[in-house]
Every structure is written in structure tokens, then in C-alpha cells.
Scaffold this active site. Structure first.
Site, PDB file in Angstrom:
ATOM      1  N   HIS A 214       0.821  -1.215   0.000  1.00 12.07           N
ATOM      2  CA  HIS A 214       0.000   0.000   0.000  1.00 12.07           C
ATOM      3  C   HIS A 214       0.854   1.264   0.000  1.00 12.07           C
ATOM      4  CE1 HIS A 214       0.352  -0.124   4.524  1.00 12.07           C
ATOM      5  NE2 HIS A 214       0.260   1.192   4.399  1.00 12.07           N
TER       6      HIS A 214
ATOM      7  N   ASP B   9       1.186  -7.780   2.421  1.00 10.94           N
ATOM      8  CA  ASP B   9       1.304  -6.348   2.138  1.00 10.94           C
ATOM      9  C   ASP B   9       2.780  -5.953   2.022  1.00 10.94           C
ATOM     10  OD1 ASP B   9       0.941  -3.653   1.837  1.00 10.94           O
ATOM     11  OD2 ASP B   9      -0.297  -3.381   3.618  1.00 10.94           O
TER      12      ASP B   9
ATOM     13  N   ASN C  93      -8.651   4.059   3.583  1.00 10.47           N
ATOM     14  CA  ASN C  93      -7.786   3.835   4.734  1.00 10.47           C
ATOM     15  C   ASN C  93      -7.985   4.928   5.783  1.00 10.47           C
ATOM     16  OD1 ASN C  93      -5.366   2.327   5.917  1.00 10.47           O
ATOM     17  ND2 ASN C  93      -4.602   4.414   5.857  1.00 10.47           N
TER      18      ASN C  93
ATOM     19  N   SER D 210       4.062   2.432   8.355  1.00 12.61           N
ATOM     20  CA  SER D 210       3.839   1.444   7.313  1.00 12.61           C
ATOM     21  C   SER D 210       5.151   1.188   6.581  1.00 12.61           C
ATOM     22  CB  SER D 210       2.793   1.940   6.325  1.00 12.61           C
ATOM     23  OG  SER D 210       1.524   1.971   6.908  1.00 12.61           O
TER      24      SER D 210
END
Length: 719
Positions: A84, A220, A326, A653
């Protein structure tokens, strides 16, 4: 206890703040030697003092990727981050004929590695220096806008000096809300390429249904590669560029983790608000989160409706839609968590106790008036909060409108000496502006943009008179019909949808831009005086808060230190380290979660319909059960994701998760629903971070979508 009122005294107090419990704290690397005993007791086998040096492994392998984090994982520039995080890169290289979002991508060799979107950047931190005295020297004695301008000018001067070294991108980071400032020096790599991306149904398995939820079963991750010019220096994309050789890279662990194992994470968390005032906590719960979710849901609906009828529009807005979804899920979870923990009331009680304690201290007469003045300035910002939210989204959620506003503001700023220009419009920003203008072409559809603006400006038209702006009313009218007609006219009269036209205006003289007949550029010129006026008001308020908040922070830090509570700066996109353990979760009464998931869960969730439509190659590989070398020895299963109690937030992330030896065992990609509110309030009962298990990544690259060449480069050959 005597409170020192000088900024130097505050800085010294912060530097020796006591450690928190192992699972709380986004620590500056310079703080890690102080908490060395706690790190070693938790299980870390390296030298905690070595973690304070950003030029040494492992922290010099951790990089900022876009607005998030990644890490070098080979000596030839391979970078591992989230699917992502790199989604914009994947989307940039996709079209209806070659849909990399749906199908994934494996570069057969380096000649097949695909260039990222022009404004995508990778930054390697090479320096972190305290510059508080230099930043505040000219600001002392000033207030409001003058204070802001003095801090801003000092920061720009430091950045300009730092960036005399070619290839460097520098910034000044504000720690403890104006108490301390640090000069951050980063090598900026501009040629980043897509190497390996799993299909959407692996990289985003579960999509928004599973987002912020546990158990998760998502692969991911994405592999990129950084390139430099033939001379070894940062360069724009060119076919003859060569892979960047990083100062260090992380070693992917051959063994995985189990419950109770030590883990550590390094990354660039975005923003936390744990040291904000009680009034700001209340505003977040009572207005800001509900309002943001409502307007973002409306924008999500616009994009989804357009994508149902037009596959090209769906691809062009895929990254923006993913970001909106998100954000909605995150803000909704944050609101739910803050309400569940009664965070506003808890913070109000804690602040009241702190102020009562302050009243018993010798310096109360100096600090309390500043604290009260800061509260007043914070309250003033609420008067226009609805309008300010909509105007911010008008820029961030559009492509051509954003381009037009950027071009007009750039022309305005270029009438000034470079050192006096607004941040974002200096000479150092020209490449980023050009990159934004180039990529707009692949993220724009005229019908969709008009509908997005109609949603935002329609909300603006409903605001009370006190929040209305004359220039906006003149441009768009005061009724829905007038707004619709204005948008049709403006977008019919612009050629900014053509990349060549956008770049032409980038190179045009300001006088030529002022004479344009392009409707969207003329609109931006009409709105600019209002936007500059609003910005000036915000800067005056921010200047006072930069001057006044340190008093609040000084009192809060001293109060919490005497209680033995954690004192680390709120996250601000600078490098931080968290540590803890692989930990299960008791989410609520009779609901207990194990800390590892397996491929069995992928099959259990699979419905054949998005978002639980696992690809056939993955299901076939699971059915075959060829897991030799990858199984978790404790459970005998193939791990997919795992939980830890690491302290993380947005921006983390893609952060690498390391074991006690400093080897890469996981890749951070999410938090659990119960802990989304941790950006404001940390609750050790619920705070968990969710990671891709590196055993799953290796297995996918070995058995499902094979990339033996990459596995060899990662130092983990196929089993």
C-alpha cells in the site's frame, strides 16, 4: 522540585527523561543509550549505544519511502516496503491493457524494472543535529507572525546551508512543540523502480473489511530498487543509471518469531498527539474526527460511482480511493477507541491535576500565563475549522485544481528572493512541483474532479456567514446551481488536462501567467488573495503557539517525570525506534487472539469475491502444502502475519521489524482496531501492531509467484 524556565533547562530535562514500559515509546535514536538497560532486559542482543548513530547499521538501512518507511535489503539498492505504500507506483504503471494492480508484477531482470511516478522519493537519513539555539535566536522577544517568520527564516537558512551538498534534502524538525529543533539531513534518491509486487488479492487481501482488524492474512509488501546516475550521485530516471549501493542493508532472517520473542521496529511515524491539550483532545472527539469521516465518505462515494462505469477512471483514482478508504477506517477506529477509553475526560482530569501541581511550584507565575494564552489561541482556531478542512481537501483531493493553485502560488513566490519564498516553492522544490504536474495526467478525469469539487464546495456553501470568503462566493456563487454552472464553465475552458500545457505554464514568466485566458488558471488567480489571507492568519496563530506551547510541555514533562511516566516526543516523521514482544491480544470479554495467523486462514476467508478472492496460484500452492523450510515449528503451520505490542502509528507502514539479533523478521503494515486511537492515547492493554511475516514473503517469492533471482539477492535462496 524547581522548574527551570529556560529552553535550555527544558531540553536538559527532556534528554534524561526516564524510560517507559517496554511496549510504549517512539524513541529518538539519541535517547536509546539512556534506555539501554531496558532494551537489554527486554532481549535485545546488540549494543543499544550503537543505535544512537544513524550512520551505523541497522538504522542506516532504514529509509523514508514516500510518506512512510522502507528498508534496504540488499547491497544493490533493493528496498522492501508495503504494497500500500508503493501502491501509487503500481497504479502509475497500470492501464486497462496491463493492470499491475490486479495481476501483480515480477521484473524478469533489471531491464524490466519499472520507473516510479516522477514525484516518488526515497530518503536516507545521514545526519540529525540539535539546532535549537540557532532556530530561536532571532525569535526571542517576538510574538505572532513575527515569531513564526523568525523561526521559519532560521530554519530555511539552515536547510539552505545543509543542501549545498549535492543530492541532500534537509529539514528542521520541531520536537516537543517548539522546545527543541533538529536539523535532519537526508540523501534523496529520485530514481526508484518497481521490482516485485504481488497481486491486489494478496497485497491487499481483505481490503477495507480487514483493514485495522485482526486476524489478518495480507501479503502487504512490495520490492523496489533505488538507482543513481553513472557517477554514483542521485539522478532522475535514466536507462543507464545504476543501482544505488546503500551504506548497509538488513539481512532477512532464516528463522521466524514466536509468541514472547523480542522485536524492535525502526521507522518514520507520521504524527502523534499524545502531548496535546485537553481542549484539543475534546475537539478531536467531538468534531474533527466525525467531520473528517463524513466528508471523506462523500468523496469515496464519488470515486466509487465513477469507477463502476469507467474502468479507466477506476484505475486513475485507485490510489486516491485506497487512501480515502484507509483514512476513513482509521479515523472511525480512532473515534471509537477514544470514546471507548473516554480519552477526552481522562486527558482533562490529567491536565487539571498537572495544573494543580504546577500551582505548587516556584515557576508557576511564569509558566501559567503562557499556558493560558496558548489555550486561547487554540480556541480561536476552532472558529473556522469547517472551512479550513474543506479548503485543505480541495487541494489534496484534486489534480487540475491543485495544479492551477500551485502554478499561481509559484508565480507569486518567484517574485521574492529564494530564501524568502514559502516552503514548497523554493528552488529546491522545483523537481517535486514538476513531478506533481507530470503525474496529474494519470490520476485525473474531468468528470470525477468536477464531482469531487462539487461535493466539497457544496458543503462550503452551507457554512455560516462568518466562515464564508468573498472570493470563493464570487467564483462559485452561493447556490448549488451556480456552483454546477461555474464548474462546467471552468473545466470546459481549461487545457491543464494536457501535460504539455501544465509544463508550459511551469516554465512561463509570471507576467505571461497573469495574462492567460485558461479558465482554471484564472480561477486560481482569483482565489489566491483569499488563500494567502487565510494562511497569514494561521501563521500568526501558529507563531504564538510555537512561542507558548513550550511552557505547557515544560510543565507536562516535569509532572510526568516525577510520576515515573514515559516522556518521549510526539512523532513528527523523524526516525524513531520502538521495542516490545510478539504478543497476543485480549480484545474484549471472552475474545482472545493468538499472535500468528497462517495460510489456513486465507482459505477459510476465501469467497472468490473481492476482497476475499485469493488468486488461484496461491490457493493451489496452499492446497499442495509445499512449505518445507517455512513452517512455524511451534504450530506446524505456514505463518502469514503476526502481532506485537510495538508502538506505531501512521508513517510506520513499511517499517522493518527486527529480532533480537537485528535480523529482519517482519514488515509493519497495520494496527488493530482497538488501538487506532493510540496516536492520541496509548493503552498497553490494546495497542498492537500488525506485521507481514517474512516467512510468508519468502514462500510467495519461492513457490507462488517465483522470483529466484530476487531471493538470491536477498540472501535467502529458494528452499
Amino acid at each position: 522540585m524547581h522548574l527551570k524556565t529556560t529552553l535550555l533547562g527544558t531540553a536538559l530535562a527532556l534528554a534524561v527523561a526516564p524510560a517507559a514500559q517496554a511496549d510504549e515509546g517512539m524513541w529518538m535514536p539519541s535517547q536509546l543509550p539512556e534506555i539501554g538497560p531496558q532494551l537489554r532486559a527486554a532481549g535485545y542482543q546488540g549494543d543499544p549505544a550503537g543505535l544512537a548513530d544513524l550512520t551505523r547499521a541497522p538504522l542506516n538501512a532504514v529509509v523514508k519511502v514516500g510518506g512512510a518507511t522502507g528498508a534496504f535489503v540488499s547491497g544493490e539498492g533493493l528496498v522492501l516496503t508495503n504494497h500500500h505504500v508503493a501502491f501509487g507506483v503500481i497504479q502509475y504503471n497500470s492501464n486497462p491493457q496491463r493492470d499491475l494492480i490486479q495481476d501483480g508484477y515480477v521484473a524478469a531482470d533489471r531491464s524490466q524494472e519499472l520507473p516510479a511516478n516522477p514525484d516518488f522519493r526515497l530518503r536516507v537519513t545521514t545526519g540529525f543535529e540539535k539546532v535549537t539555539g540557532k532556530v530561536l535566536a532571532a525569535a526571542r522577544g517576538k510574538t505572532g507572525r513575527a515569531y513564526y517568520d523568525a523561526v521559519d527564516a532560521a530554519g530555511k537558512a539552515l536547510v539552505a546551508e545543509c543542501e549545498r551538498e549535492a543530492g541532500m534534502r534537509c529539514s528542521v524538525a520541531n520536537m516537543f512543540y517548539g522546545s527543541d529543533f533538529y536539523l535532519v539531513k537526508q540523501l534523496e534518491l529520485r530514481d526508484v523502480r518497481l521490482v516485485y509486487a504481488p497481486p491486489r488479492a494478496i497485497g491487499n487481501y481483505g481490503d477495507e473489511v480487514d483493514n485495522f482488524m485482526w486476524p489478518r492474512h495480507s501479503g502487504d509488501f512490495t520490492v523496489l530498487r533505488a538507482y543513481v546516475g553513472p557517477d554514483g550521485k542521485p539522478a532522475d530516471y535514466a536507462r543507464d543509471n545504476k543501482p544505488y549501493v546503500p551504506p548497509a542493508h538488513l539481512q532477512v532472517a532464516s528463522q521466524g518469531v514466536k509468541e514472547g520473542d523480542f522485536v524492535m521496529l525502526a521507522g518514520y511515524p507520521g504524527i502523534t498527539y499524545r502531548h496535546r491539550t485537553a481542549a484539543e483532545f475534546a475537539d478531536q472527539v467531538q468534531w474533527r474526527l466525525p467531520a473528517s469521516v463524513a466528508v471523506m465518505r462523500q468523496l469515496q462515494g464519488v470515486i466509487e460511482d465513477a469507477g463502476k462505469a469507467d474502468r479507466q477512471a477506476a484505475i486513475r483514482y485507485a490510489s486516491q480511493l485506497q487512501s480515502l478508504k484507509n483514512g476513513i477506517k482509521r479515523y472511525s477506529g480512532e473515534l471509537d477507541g477514544l470514546r471507548r477509553s473516554d480519552a477526552a475526560a481522562v486527558r482533562r482530569k490529567d491536565e487539571a491535576a498537572m495544573l494543580d501541581w504546577l500551582g505548587t511550584q516556584p515557576d508557576a507565575a511564569v509558566l501559567r500565563p503562557q499556558i493560558d494564552a496558548a489555550a486561547q489561541r487554540i480556541a480561536e482556531g476552532s472558529a473556522t475549522r469547517e472551512r479550513d478542512l474543506l479548503f485543505a481537501l480541495m487541494r489534496s483531493q484534486t489534480q487540475l485544481m491543485r495544479s492551477a493553485l500551485t502554478l499561481q502560488r509559484r508565480a507569486h513566490e518567484h517574485a521574492k528572493p529564494d530564501a524568502e519564498r514559502e516552503t514548497g516553492y523554493q528552488q529546491r522544490d522545483e523537481d517535486l512541483i514538476a513531478g506533481m504536474l507530470r503525474q496529474a495526467q494519470r490520476r485525473y478525469d474531468p468528470a470525477v474532479e468536477k464531482r469531487l469539487l462539487s461535493a466539497l464546495l457544496g458543503r462550503y456553501q452551507q457554512l455560516p456567514e462568518a466562515q464564508r470568503v468573498a472570493e470563493f462566493d464570487a467564483a462559485f456563487g452561493r447556490t448549488p446551481a451556480a456552483l454546477s454552472a461555474a464548474l462546467d464553465r471552468i473545466y470546459a475552458g481549461t487545457r491543464l488536462g494536457e501535460e504539455a500545457q501544465r509544463l508550459r505554464w511551469l516554465d512561463a514568466a509570471p507576467a505571461d501567467l497573469a495574462k492567460t485566458d485558461d479558465a482554471l488558471l484564472r480561477l486560481a488567480a482569483q482565489l489566491q488573495p483569499a488563500l494567502l489571507r487565510i494562511e497569514a492568519q494561521q501563521k500568526a496563530r501558529e507563531g504564538d503557539l510555537l512561542r507558548l506551547r513550550p511552557a505547557y510541555m515544560q510543565a507536562l514533562v516535569a509532572y510526568r517525570r516525577q510520576q515515573g511516566r514515559a516522556v518521549y516526543p510526539d512523532a513528527n516523521a523523524t526516525l524513531r525506534v520502538s521495542y516490545g514482544k510478539v504478543t497476543p491480544l485480549k480484545a474484549r470479554d471472552a475474545v482472545n487472539y493468538a499472535p500468528l495467523t497462517s495460510t489456513a486462514g486465507i482459505v477459510e476467508k476465501d469467497t472468490g469475491t473481492e476482497p476475499f478472492d485469493a488468486p488461484k496460484p496461491l490457493l493451489d500452492a496452499i492446497a499442495k502444502g509445499d512449505y518445507a523450510g517455512y513452517l512455524d515449528p511451534a504450530s506446524g503451520t505456514m505463518p502469514v502475519n503476526f502481532l506485537s505490542n510495538l508502538d506505531t502509528t501512521g508513517g510506520n507502514s513499511g517499517s522493518p521489524v527486527l529480532n533480537a539479533k537485528g535480523e529482519l523478521v517482519g514488515l509493519n503494515f497495520d494496527s488493530n482496531w482497538e488501538a487506532v486511537s493510540a496516536s492520541w492515547m496509548f493503552d498497553p492493554r490494546y495497542k498492537r501492531a500488525i506485521h507481514v511475516d517474512m516467512r510468508y514473503m519468502r514462500w510467495l517469492m519461492d513457490k507462488v509467484y517465483p522470483a529466484p533471482r530476487l531471493l538470491r539477492e536477498l540472501g535467502v535462496p529458494a528452499e
